[in-house]
Design a protein around this motif. Structure first.
Motif, PDB file in Angstrom:
ATOM      1  N   MET A   1      22.341  39.216  43.082  1.00 50.91           N
ATOM      2  CA  MET A   1      23.528  38.690  43.496  1.00 50.91           C
ATOM      3  C   MET A   1      24.141  38.084  42.377  1.00 50.91           C
ATOM      4  O   MET A   1      23.708  37.540  41.226  1.00 50.91           O
ATOM      5  CB  MET A   1      23.045  37.155  44.256  1.00 50.91           C
ATOM      6  CG  MET A   1      24.256  36.135  44.841  1.00 50.91           C
ATOM      7  SD  MET A   1      23.538  34.775  45.791  1.00 50.91           S
ATOM      8  CE  MET A   1      24.256  33.594  45.015  1.00 50.91           C
ATOM      9  N   ILE A   2      25.455  38.143  42.591  1.00 48.38           N
ATOM     10  CA  ILE A   2      26.640  37.656  41.710  1.00 48.38           C
ATOM     11  C   ILE A   2      26.973  36.340  41.857  1.00 48.38           C
ATOM     12  O   ILE A   2      27.633  36.103  42.893  1.00 48.38           O
ATOM     13  CB  ILE A   2      27.743  38.439  41.268  1.00 48.38           C
ATOM     14  CG1 ILE A   2      27.116  40.065  40.968  1.00 48.38           C
ATOM     15  CG2 ILE A   2      28.582  38.113  40.211  1.00 48.38           C
ATOM     16  CD1 ILE A   2      28.231  41.100  41.191  1.00 48.38           C
ATOM     17  N   LYS A   3      27.050  35.478  41.010  1.00 47.39           N
ATOM     18  CA  LYS A   3      27.463  33.831  41.491  1.00 47.39           C
ATOM     19  C   LYS A   3      29.011  33.856  41.486  1.00 47.39           C
ATOM     20  O   LYS A   3      29.561  33.168  42.343  1.00 47.39           O
ATOM     21  CB  LYS A   3      27.003  32.715  40.149  1.00 47.39           C
ATOM     22  CG  LYS A   3      25.401  32.781  40.307  1.00 47.39           C
ATOM     23  CD  LYS A   3      24.951  31.822  39.421  1.00 47.39           C
ATOM     24  CE  LYS A   3      23.421  31.451  39.504  1.00 47.39           C
ATOM     25  NZ  LYS A   3      22.950  30.300  38.613  1.00 47.39           N
ATOM     26  N   SER A   4      29.709  34.469  40.523  1.00 46.37           N
ATOM     27  CA  SER A   4      31.220  34.582  40.158  1.00 46.37           C
ATOM     28  C   SER A   4      31.613  35.617  39.599  1.00 46.37           C
ATOM     29  O   SER A   4      31.163  36.427  38.741  1.00 46.37           O
ATOM     30  CB  SER A   4      31.552  33.254  39.443  1.00 46.37           C
ATOM     31  OG  SER A   4      30.990  33.633  38.029  1.00 46.37           O
ATOM     32  N   ILE A   5      32.698  36.185  40.359  1.00 45.53           N
ATOM     33  CA  ILE A   5      33.566  37.400  39.852  1.00 45.53           C
ATOM     34  C   ILE A   5      34.913  37.160  39.987  1.00 45.53           C
ATOM     35  O   ILE A   5      35.359  36.633  40.978  1.00 45.53           O
ATOM     36  CB  ILE A   5      33.043  38.621  40.432  1.00 45.53           C
ATOM     37  CG1 ILE A   5      33.719  39.801  40.051  1.00 45.53           C
ATOM     38  CG2 ILE A   5      33.459  38.482  41.921  1.00 45.53           C
ATOM     39  CD1 ILE A   5      33.341  41.124  40.589  1.00 45.53           C
ATOM     40  N   LEU A   6      35.475  37.528  38.926  1.00 48.16           N
ATOM     41  CA  LEU A   6      37.256  37.648  38.919  1.00 48.16           C
ATOM     42  C   LEU A   6      37.696  38.958  38.898  1.00 48.16           C
ATOM     43  O   LEU A   6      37.311  39.693  37.824  1.00 48.16           O
ATOM     44  CB  LEU A   6      37.703  36.700  37.637  1.00 48.16           C
ATOM     45  CG  LEU A   6      39.103  36.843  37.210  1.00 48.16           C
ATOM     46  CD1 LEU A   6      39.945  36.367  38.300  1.00 48.16           C
ATOM     47  CD2 LEU A   6      39.353  36.174  35.857  1.00 48.16           C
ATOM     48  N   ILE A   7      38.530  39.493  39.856  1.00 47.62           N
ATOM     49  CA  ILE A   7      38.870  40.629  39.899  1.00 47.62           C
ATOM     50  C   ILE A   7      40.518  40.431  39.625  1.00 47.62           C
ATOM     51  O   ILE A   7      41.241  39.854  40.426  1.00 47.62           O
ATOM     52  CB  ILE A   7      38.761  41.408  41.079  1.00 47.62           C
ATOM     53  CG1 ILE A   7      37.287  41.448  41.386  1.00 47.62           C
ATOM     54  CG2 ILE A   7      39.146  42.845  41.295  1.00 47.62           C
ATOM     55  CD1 ILE A   7      36.636  41.790  42.687  1.00 47.62           C
ATOM     56  N   THR A   8      41.243  41.171  38.864  1.00 48.07           N
ATOM     57  CA  THR A   8      42.850  41.107  38.863  1.00 48.07           C
ATOM     58  C   THR A   8      43.219  42.251  39.655  1.00 48.07           C
ATOM     59  O   THR A   8      42.801  43.248  39.636  1.00 48.07           O
ATOM     60  CB  THR A   8      43.161  41.399  37.093  1.00 48.07           C
ATOM     61  OG1 THR A   8      42.690  42.575  36.675  1.00 48.07           O
ATOM     62  CG2 THR A   8      42.533  40.131  36.259  1.00 48.07           C
ATOM     63  N   GLY A   9      44.597  42.303  40.052  1.00 46.60           N
ATOM     64  CA  GLY A   9      45.427  43.102  40.711  1.00 46.60           C
ATOM     65  C   GLY A   9      44.654  43.385  42.027  1.00 46.60           C
ATOM     66  O   GLY A   9      44.517  44.692  42.454  1.00 46.60           O
ATOM     67  N   CYS A  10      44.691  42.453  42.815  1.00 49.85           N
ATOM     68  CA  CYS A  10      43.954  42.321  44.024  1.00 49.85           C
ATOM     69  C   CYS A  10      44.812  42.591  45.492  1.00 49.85           C
ATOM     70  O   CYS A  10      44.560  42.547  46.416  1.00 49.85           O
ATOM     71  CB  CYS A  10      43.129  41.143  44.634  1.00 49.85           C
ATOM     72  SG  CYS A  10      41.801  41.321  43.154  1.00 49.85           S
ATOM     73  N   ASN A  11      46.376  42.763  45.132  1.00 47.84           N
ATOM     74  CA  ASN A  11      47.356  42.580  46.024  1.00 47.84           C
ATOM     75  C   ASN A  11      47.143  44.118  47.112  1.00 47.84           C
ATOM     76  O   ASN A  11      47.769  43.941  48.091  1.00 47.84           O
ATOM     77  CB  ASN A  11      48.841  42.724  45.393  1.00 47.84           C
ATOM     78  CG  ASN A  11      49.019  43.720  44.651  1.00 47.84           C
ATOM     79  OD1 ASN A  11      48.368  44.162  43.677  1.00 47.84           O
ATOM     80  ND2 ASN A  11      50.302  44.441  44.804  1.00 47.84           N
ATOM     81  N   ARG A  12      46.468  45.095  46.667  1.00 50.56           N
ATOM     82  CA  ARG A  12      46.521  46.476  47.257  1.00 50.56           C
ATOM     83  C   ARG A  12      45.344  47.389  46.579  1.00 50.56           C
ATOM     84  O   ARG A  12      44.765  46.864  45.730  1.00 50.56           O
ATOM     85  CB  ARG A  12      47.656  46.911  47.343  1.00 50.56           C
ATOM     86  CG  ARG A  12      48.370  47.493  45.993  1.00 50.56           C
ATOM     87  CD  ARG A  12      49.836  47.963  46.078  1.00 50.56           C
ATOM     88  NE  ARG A  12      50.346  48.300  44.703  1.00 50.56           N
ATOM     89  CZ  ARG A  12      51.478  48.870  44.409  1.00 50.56           C
ATOM     90  NH1 ARG A  12      52.092  49.152  45.643  1.00 50.56           N
ATOM     91  NH2 ARG A  12      51.573  49.094  43.267  1.00 50.56           N
ATOM     92  N   GLY A  13      45.327  48.307  47.366  1.00 52.60           N
ATOM     93  CA  GLY A  13      44.558  49.486  46.608  1.00 52.60           C
ATOM     94  C   GLY A  13      43.084  49.074  46.319  1.00 52.60           C
ATOM     95  O   GLY A  13      42.341  48.510  47.140  1.00 52.60           O
TER      96      GLY A  13
END
Length: 247
Positions: A1-13
């Protein structure tokens, strides 16, 4: 299990696909932070805001002057736990192909988004990654502690390059691969994994309708890879299905 994740560029695709898939797994991250340049226009991402403990933030990765404020927002969200996974997904590819069509502005703008921004955002957020690595010292090295994932492409592989054109995209992704490898060397003693991932040729706005992979297949493989990251992946270059790729 991952406690936290930040993902950039999530508007599409792929970015949006990753968020949706992470929300659907049996043990989703406690804090899934999805960013995009303009949240007001990203209707699908807004809908995901309804999920508990999941957050969406406006963030233009090329606005370097906003990074310090962005880091403060994250610190308020993450508290003393730090950030387990930074996924530099935001990217761009101009339509130019052959050499006679390439413009300087295309090269510069693509490098800023695809190479400079991941390096500078990582520089800004590495203290949060170090905090997570130390806080989870009882966990195995990988995404349960701290990891940096850079969304690359097979088009960034020098040894696999047998096609013409696409100079801005190819060169920027090859440079991003070098950044990944260098990060893996610099942060190894901090128990932070750095790896590059090729998502496959996917049916997205960037990949086009002729691509053989759908978003769901790609992101499922990527999430499986994220969940199984180990020290063996540090400084590596992998396809969405876990296959190691040549630089």
């Amino acid at each position: 299990m991952i406690k936290s994740i930040l993902i950039t560029g999530c508007n599409r695709g792929l970015g949006l696909g990753l968020v949706k898939h992470l929300l659907s797994i049996p043990n989703p991250p406690d804090k899934l932070i999805a960013t995009c340049r303009n949240l007001e226009k990203a209707k699908d991402v807004q809908l995901l805001q309804l999920q508990p403990l999941k957050l969406n933030l406006n963030s233009d990765v090329t606005d370097f002057n906003s990074y310090d404020d962005f880091k403060l927002k994250l610190e308020n969200i993450l508290k003393d736990d730090g950030l387990n996974v930074l996924f530099n997904n935001a990217g761009t590819s101009p339509k130019s192909t052959k050499l006679h069509l390439v413009k300087p502005s295309q090269l510069v703008d693509t490098f800023v988004t695809n190479t400079v921004a991941p390096i500078m955002l990582t520089k800004t957020l590495v203290p949060l990654l170090k905090t997570a690595a130390q806080k989870n010292s009882d966990k195995p090295i990988g995404s349960q502690r701290a990891a940096i994932i850079n969304m690359s492409s097979i088009l960034g592989s020098i040894s696999e390059n047998n096609t013409e054109g696409l100079y801005p995209y190819k060169c920027s992704k090859a440079a991003l691969n070098m950044a990944t490898k260098t990060l893996s060397n610099e942060l190894k003693n901090d128990n932070i994994v750095a790896t590059s991932i090729h998502p496959g040729w996917v049916k997205t706005d960037m990949g086009g309708p002729k691509a053989p992979l759908d978003v769901d297949t790609s992101v499922k493989g990527i999430v499986d890879l994220i969940l199984t990251l180990s020290s063996d992946h540090n400084g590596g270059y992998f396809q969405y299905n876990g296959k190691a790729l040549p630089w």
